[in-house]
Design a protein around this motif. Sequence first.
Motif, mmCIF file in Angstrom:
data_model
loop_
_atom_site.group_PDB
_atom_site.id
_atom_site.type_symbol
_atom_site.label_atom_id
_atom_site.label_comp_id
_atom_site.label_asym_id
_atom_site.label_seq_id
_atom_site.Cartn_x
_atom_site.Cartn_y
_atom_site.Cartn_z
ATOM 1 N N LEU A 172 35.820 55.771 45.040
ATOM 2 C CA LEU A 172 36.651 56.979 45.094
ATOM 3 C C LEU A 172 37.352 57.225 43.767
ATOM 4 O O LEU A 172 37.383 58.357 43.256
ATOM 5 N N LEU A 173 37.893 56.167 43.171
ATOM 6 C CA LEU A 173 38.544 56.323 41.868
ATOM 7 C C LEU A 173 37.525 56.616 40.775
ATOM 8 O O LEU A 173 37.794 57.406 39.855
ATOM 9 N N ALA A 174 36.348 55.985 40.878
ATOM 10 C CA ALA A 174 35.309 56.256 39.884
ATOM 11 C C ALA A 174 34.830 57.703 39.963
ATOM 12 O O ALA A 174 34.476 58.309 38.939
ATOM 13 N N ALA A 175 34.825 58.271 41.166
ATOM 14 C CA ALA A 175 34.410 59.669 41.320
ATOM 15 C C ALA A 175 35.389 60.615 40.642
ATOM 16 O O ALA A 175 35.007 61.723 40.235
ATOM 17 N N PHE A 176 36.643 60.209 40.510
ATOM 18 C CA PHE A 176 37.651 61.016 39.827
ATOM 19 C C PHE A 176 37.796 60.600 38.368
ATOM 20 O O PHE A 176 38.841 60.841 37.756
ATOM 21 N N THR A 177 36.741 59.972 37.842
ATOM 22 C CA THR A 177 36.623 59.610 36.424
ATOM 23 C C THR A 177 37.724 58.666 35.951
ATOM 24 O O THR A 177 38.167 58.738 34.797
ATOM 25 N N PHE A 178 38.185 57.786 36.834
ATOM 26 C CA PHE A 178 39.089 56.741 36.385
ATOM 27 C C PHE A 178 38.286 55.715 35.592
ATOM 28 O O PHE A 178 37.083 55.537 35.819
ATOM 29 N N PRO A 179 38.914 55.012 34.665
ATOM 30 C CA PRO A 179 38.176 53.996 33.903
ATOM 31 C C PRO A 179 37.680 52.868 34.813
ATOM 32 O O PRO A 179 38.199 52.647 35.905
ATOM 33 N N LEU A 180 36.682 52.159 34.308
ATOM 34 C CA LEU A 180 36.048 51.112 35.104
ATOM 35 C C LEU A 180 37.036 50.030 35.495
ATOM 36 O O LEU A 180 37.031 49.564 36.642
ATOM 37 N N TRP A 181 37.893 49.613 34.568
ATOM 38 C CA TRP A 181 38.831 48.535 34.876
ATOM 39 C C TRP A 181 39.817 48.946 35.972
ATOM 40 O O TRP A 181 40.181 48.129 36.823
ATOM 41 N N ALA A 182 40.227 50.212 35.963
ATOM 42 C CA ALA A 182 41.160 50.687 36.987
ATOM 43 C C ALA A 182 40.488 50.752 38.357
ATOM 44 O O ALA A 182 41.062 50.349 39.378
ATOM 45 N N SER A 183 39.249 51.263 38.379
ATOM 46 C CA SER A 183 38.521 51.353 39.649
ATOM 47 C C SER A 183 38.240 49.970 40.220
ATOM 48 O O SER A 183 38.402 49.734 41.428
ATOM 49 N N THR A 184 37.833 49.036 39.338
ATOM 50 C CA THR A 184 37.541 47.676 39.793
ATOM 51 C C THR A 184 38.807 46.971 40.294
ATOM 52 O O THR A 184 38.797 46.315 41.348
ATOM 53 N N SER A 185 39.899 47.130 39.559
ATOM 54 C CA SER A 185 41.146 46.493 39.967
ATOM 55 C C SER A 185 41.632 47.040 41.308
ATOM 56 O O SER A 185 42.067 46.276 42.179
ATOM 57 N N ALA A 186 41.549 48.345 41.490
ATOM 58 C CA ALA A 186 41.975 48.946 42.750
ATOM 59 C C ALA A 186 41.082 48.490 43.897
ATOM 60 O O ALA A 186 41.560 48.253 45.013
ATOM 61 N N GLY A 187 39.788 48.354 43.621
ATOM 62 C CA GLY A 187 38.874 47.865 44.660
ATOM 63 C C GLY A 187 39.192 46.436 45.077
ATOM 64 O O GLY A 187 39.165 46.114 46.268
ATOM 65 N N VAL A 188 39.502 45.587 44.100
ATOM 66 C CA VAL A 188 39.847 44.197 44.413
ATOM 67 C C VAL A 188 41.149 44.128 45.213
ATOM 68 O O VAL A 188 41.260 43.370 46.187
#
Length: 222
Positions: A172-188
């Motif tokens: 969901l965060l990646a779909a809104f063009t968040f950086p990879l580290w932010a999307s991965t951290s939020a997923g974890v």
Amino acid sequence: MEQPKNEHLPMELSSQLVSMITTEHYNLQTGRAMTISEANGRASLFVGAVSSGLIALAFVGQISHLGTAFYVFSLVVLPTLFFMGLITFERVLQAGSADIIYAHGINRIRHLYLEYAPQMQPYFILSSHDDTSLPMESLGTMRRSRWQVFLSMAGMMAVLNSVLAGSFVGLLLAAFTFPLWASTSAGVVAFLVSLFLHQRYQVGQWTRVGRNLPVLFPSQPG
């Protein structure tokens, strides 16, 4: 005149009582088999659905080159699988609770057998006390630990659901063009929070079942 001592003696077992106890033992054993069968069936259905969903995501991602169609499809499939996982988790937990109740009933009937035939004690492997719920715990080969919640069927469902939740948040965060580290951290973080909530709920359910089951024949009296 000397009064007879008021000792607790087992009542005489008639053929009707033997038939009743045998039927009850059979019903409890059948109930345990049914709960295990249902838990395995539901878990297999859920794991099959997750596998099919992941294969579909791989095909869509390959065709769309990880474009918009992939994100739209993923954000629809993952919540659906997560909802299915929540239902499976709850039902498997209910089946496990019922299995513990049936096991307590069987232990009580086994205790009755040994009251009338204590000389048969060496031939009974499982416990005749109703303060143990795990068969291996009755054998003395297993002790409760904080990791026991991960070894149950519900614990496996909790991990799978948490992976789905973390994947959904990350995509969901990646779909809104968040950086990879932010999307991965939020997923974890979403994975850890979901896992904690699942296991906390599971421990609460086991504690509630144990509290509502009176212990009539403890292994250590008093």
